[in-house]
Write an enzyme that holds these catalytic residues in place. Sequence first.
Site, PDB file in Angstrom:
ATOM      1  N   LYS A  25      -1.192  18.412 -11.873  1.00  0.00           N
ATOM      2  CA  LYS A  25      -0.179  18.286 -10.835  1.00  0.00           C
ATOM      3  C   LYS A  25      -0.508  19.164  -9.628  1.00  0.00           C
ATOM      4  CE  LYS A  25       4.067  16.904 -13.265  1.00  0.00           C
ATOM      5  NZ  LYS A  25       4.544  15.920 -12.295  1.00  0.00           N
ATOM      6  N   ARG A  26      -1.177  20.266  -9.882  1.00  0.00           N
ATOM      7  CA  ARG A  26      -1.519  21.179  -8.798  1.00  0.00           C
ATOM      8  C   ARG A  26      -2.409  20.497  -7.762  1.00  0.00           C
ATOM      9  NH1 ARG A  26      -5.666  24.595  -8.594  1.00  0.00           N
ATOM     10  NH2 ARG A  26      -6.133  24.280 -10.799  1.00  0.00           N
TER      11      ARG A  26
END
Length: 490
Positions: free
Chosen positions: A262-263
């Site tokens: 997700k980063r």
Amino acid sequence: MCDCCNNKRPVRVRFAPSPTGYLHVGGARTAIYNYFFAKAMGGVFYLRIEDTDRKRYNETALHDLMRDLKWLGLQWDEGPGCEKDCGPYFQSERLHIYNEQIKKLLDSGDAYYCFCTEERLQEVRAEQEKAGVSVTGYDRHCRNIPREEAEARIAAGEKAVIRFKVPETGVTEFDDMIRGHISYQNELLDDLVLIKRDGYPTYHFASVCDDHLMGTSHVLRGDEWISSTPKHELLYKAFGWEPPVWCHLPVILDKNGGKLSKRKGAASVGDFRDLGYLPETLVNYLALLGWNPGDDREVMTIKEMIDCFTLERINPKPASFDEKKLQWMNGQHIHMCDDAMLLGIMKEGLAAKGFDLSAEPEARLLEIVKQLKPRAHFVQDLAEMSTYFFKAPETYDEKGAKKHFGVGSKELCQQVRDMLASIEDFKTPVIEKEFYALAERIGHKVGELVGAPRLAVSGVTAGPGLWELFELLGKEETLRRIDVALPLMG
């Protein structure tokens, strides 16, 4: 215990997630391959919830996980909500089963109680690292404590885990259907924990027990579990059980060769759903990350993929996630979608923007969807692109205005407006015919006549066919919008 655990058992495969976070696209692909394989072989796809990590257990994650699987169309044949004889399907409800099975290993001498504290284990690890030994891990300090002594200590209130007694010599070998023959030296393997201090089983113990007792014929899982497989093979051997067929799937990397997270952008099924991807798109794209249908097809339905799915066509090499390719594929699937289904999505999006479509004829709305869907990359694009069909533009694309509302545009657009006003049967074929006739009459190319009128009626420079756009707006509204824009032209 079900009766499907004999050597000739049919194909039974499972997706067994831990409800501790979101459904990652890597996990989703594992579920897809298990589902496809079960359907292709006429077998069973079941869902098992591995919820023995009580510290990280998340009720919301469990709800989202099952929602996302259903959204993808991966409805399980057995599992939560459709229980059958192999249940329970939550590992936290199977503790009595693990208690029965661990007693067998204690009785056979293949497991033992370990009283080492976490502090001692950290000290051992630090000393091993300082000494630079080649094999690190538990030093088997409690391996030879007599069982009677261990049970007396437990009765006195001392806490212990239960460890598996891994053979100290020899080799453990297994065949992977995708990667071939794999072997590990037993001396490199740790005496893994089977039962934790809280009485819950570890993943290794619970999954082996469950896969056997629930009749799992093939285990399709990520390649991060390859190093755990020799431990699982040894557990099967200790129990006298036949192992399943192992299939370790290739890792999915981002475009730079790193781990999807997700980063770095979207990484969960929920992320892509919220971005406007269709479930059919995500299933299609993820299936092709490591598998191929045997030909050059790319855009496929779920049924088409199931019909040609085989494990032999899975490539062990890492697969690269290309979001641009996914976006292209989403457009292809939107184009294949039923117009009525897309209309429902468009209505929801427009309602959220405050549009009331209750008086709009259904036939007109369906025609708008038909005209817009070839240009949509995401399902929410339909609402974004359709607003000018229901409300005249209040502003005009700035770059478009510089290009199409410049010197000489007013005279040309006025001639287009007068031509449109003269048309009695305001239909697409007639409008197109009259445009070409006008272009020939005044010595211009048709392309030189369309830019200003399109911008005038829609506020943007691109969209569906202009003749179709005019017909859908209607003669009166088309002329009115052009009249509003004419004073802005040069």
